[in-house]
Enzyme design. Sequence first.
Site, PDB file in Angstrom:
ATOM      1  N   TYR A  91     -11.853  -2.553  14.369  1.00  0.00           N
ATOM      2  CA  TYR A  91     -12.035  -1.404  13.478  1.00  0.00           C
ATOM      3  C   TYR A  91     -13.509  -1.209  13.145  1.00  0.00           C
ATOM      4  O   TYR A  91     -13.987  -0.077  12.999  1.00  0.00           O
ATOM      5  CB  TYR A  91     -11.225  -1.599  12.193  1.00  0.00           C
ATOM      6  CG  TYR A  91      -9.742  -1.396  12.393  1.00  0.00           C
ATOM      7  CD1 TYR A  91      -9.159  -0.145  12.186  1.00  0.00           C
ATOM      8  CD2 TYR A  91      -8.923  -2.444  12.803  1.00  0.00           C
ATOM      9  CE1 TYR A  91      -7.805   0.048  12.377  1.00  0.00           C
ATOM     10  CE2 TYR A  91      -7.570  -2.258  13.000  1.00  0.00           C
ATOM     11  CZ  TYR A  91      -7.011  -1.011  12.783  1.00  0.00           C
ATOM     12  OH  TYR A  91      -5.661  -0.816  12.996  1.00  0.00           O
ATOM     13  N   CYS A 146       1.311  -0.145  13.441  1.00  0.00           N
ATOM     14  CA  CYS A 146       0.275  -0.817  12.659  1.00  0.00           C
ATOM     15  C   CYS A 146       0.229  -2.314  12.949  1.00  0.00           C
ATOM     16  O   CYS A 146       1.245  -3.000  12.814  1.00  0.00           O
ATOM     17  CB  CYS A 146       0.543  -0.585  11.177  1.00  0.00           C
ATOM     18  SG  CYS A 146      -0.491  -1.554  10.063  1.00  0.00           S
ATOM     19  N   TRP A 161       2.229   7.410   4.795  1.00  0.00           N
ATOM     20  CA  TRP A 161       3.215   7.160   5.836  1.00  0.00           C
ATOM     21  C   TRP A 161       4.506   7.870   5.430  1.00  0.00           C
ATOM     22  O   TRP A 161       4.835   7.948   4.241  1.00  0.00           O
ATOM     23  CB  TRP A 161       3.485   5.667   5.971  1.00  0.00           C
ATOM     24  CG  TRP A 161       2.319   4.841   6.425  1.00  0.00           C
ATOM     25  CD1 TRP A 161       1.374   4.257   5.635  1.00  0.00           C
ATOM     26  CD2 TRP A 161       1.991   4.491   7.780  1.00  0.00           C
ATOM     27  NE1 TRP A 161       0.462   3.561   6.419  1.00  0.00           N
ATOM     28  CE2 TRP A 161       0.821   3.689   7.739  1.00  0.00           C
ATOM     29  CE3 TRP A 161       2.571   4.773   9.011  1.00  0.00           C
ATOM     30  CZ2 TRP A 161       0.225   3.179   8.873  1.00  0.00           C
ATOM     31  CZ3 TRP A 161       1.976   4.259  10.164  1.00  0.00           C
ATOM     32  CH2 TRP A 161       0.815   3.475  10.093  1.00  0.00           C
ATOM     33  N   THR A 206      -0.442   1.753   2.032  1.00  0.00           N
ATOM     34  CA  THR A 206      -0.488   0.925   3.236  1.00  0.00           C
ATOM     35  C   THR A 206       0.866   0.341   3.598  1.00  0.00           C
ATOM     36  O   THR A 206       1.747   0.185   2.758  1.00  0.00           O
ATOM     37  CB  THR A 206      -1.484  -0.233   3.050  1.00  0.00           C
ATOM     38  OG1 THR A 206      -1.000  -1.116   2.022  1.00  0.00           O
ATOM     39  CG2 THR A 206      -2.856   0.278   2.650  1.00  0.00           C
ATOM     40  N   VAL A 207       1.013   0.047   4.859  1.00  0.00           N
ATOM     41  CA  VAL A 207       2.097  -0.790   5.369  1.00  0.00           C
ATOM     42  C   VAL A 207       1.449  -2.066   5.904  1.00  0.00           C
ATOM     43  O   VAL A 207       0.308  -2.028   6.367  1.00  0.00           O
ATOM     44  CB  VAL A 207       2.901  -0.082   6.484  1.00  0.00           C
ATOM     45  CG1 VAL A 207       3.736   1.035   5.929  1.00  0.00           C
ATOM     46  CG2 VAL A 207       1.997   0.416   7.612  1.00  0.00           C
TER      47      VAL A 207
END
Length: 357
Positions: free
Chosen positions: A193, A62, A95, A129-130
């Site tokens: 993105y 990521c 994740w 999220t990370v």
Amino acid sequence: MTTDEAPARNASTEGAFERDTRYITDRITRDAPTPGPTGETVGEMIWPVEPHRYRLVAARACPWAHRTVIVRRLLGLEGVISLGLAHPVHGEASWNFNLDEGGVDPVLGVHRLRECYNARVADYPLGITVPAMVEESSGQVVTNDFAQLTLDFSSEWVEHHREGAPDLYPEALRAEMDPIMRRIYTEVNNGVYRCGFAGDQESYEAAYERLWTALDWLEEHLADRRYLVGDHITEADIRLFTTLVRFDPVYQGHFKCNRSTLRAMPVLSAYLRDLFQTPGFGDTTDFVQIKQHYYEVHREVNPTGVVPVGPDMGWLLEAHGREELGGSPFGAGTAPGPVPASERVPAGNTPLGDATR
């Protein structure tokens, strides 16, 4: 696909990608009382800087998480903030920690990062999220506000920086840095993105034009200066690096950002080589995991899940010649030491091979 990258459509332009930017915006600061935190609602609490209290959960795949790994390494925070690394491939739910023995994070004792979000907010409704900072004792996510997180590593964790740590967010340069970092985020970091997840031709072509306008500006901006701002590496360079290093292996083809490869752009390719060869950058970059994540997870973009073998990224080790522009990577500071053994990128996953071992 990752929950933090799920396409959202803008009502004004049906097929345009719009990132969900709702995060847990708690902060960890040096003036917060211990044991803390202060505040009453999630997103408004202040937690104290305290060694060995928090675990940074990241993923090498990521770009948003990668920047936290770089900053942590450059500042020498490895000894006070532990690092958990998520598997690059996962389902919609979360994740996971399938890189670890038994699929369990050895410190937090969880299989999926979602468990840490739910420990903080029951049935957490937003993206899992990370990066995420997690309190080790409670297993609760403290913050996943990635943009503020790295700035706080620089400004709030100062007492725990290594000797010779660079100043990545110099006060004297912030007025110049902040608008550049905003442009990098909107036009480049998020711009790729916007191209990749566009839902119609019109939205894609508008996103493509915006991205290449920004890349052309960067090609010109960096032609006569070694770094984006000032004469040494700053947070701005780190934020740009994590997109540029993924450009040729992922964004150029997978996200249809294909006017050219980055390698074909003389200034940006030399700038990228310069950073990649600097300790903290190339030695935290895992091209195998990067490609696994994008090509296997984004099935709406790549339905087969086939991961390309190329491209050969060995060109990142070629001479860049940017020393002639002056400046030095760490200014008055020094380079970080070797990567801790437990955090090394496998030799086969980077053109650096065993060079940093």
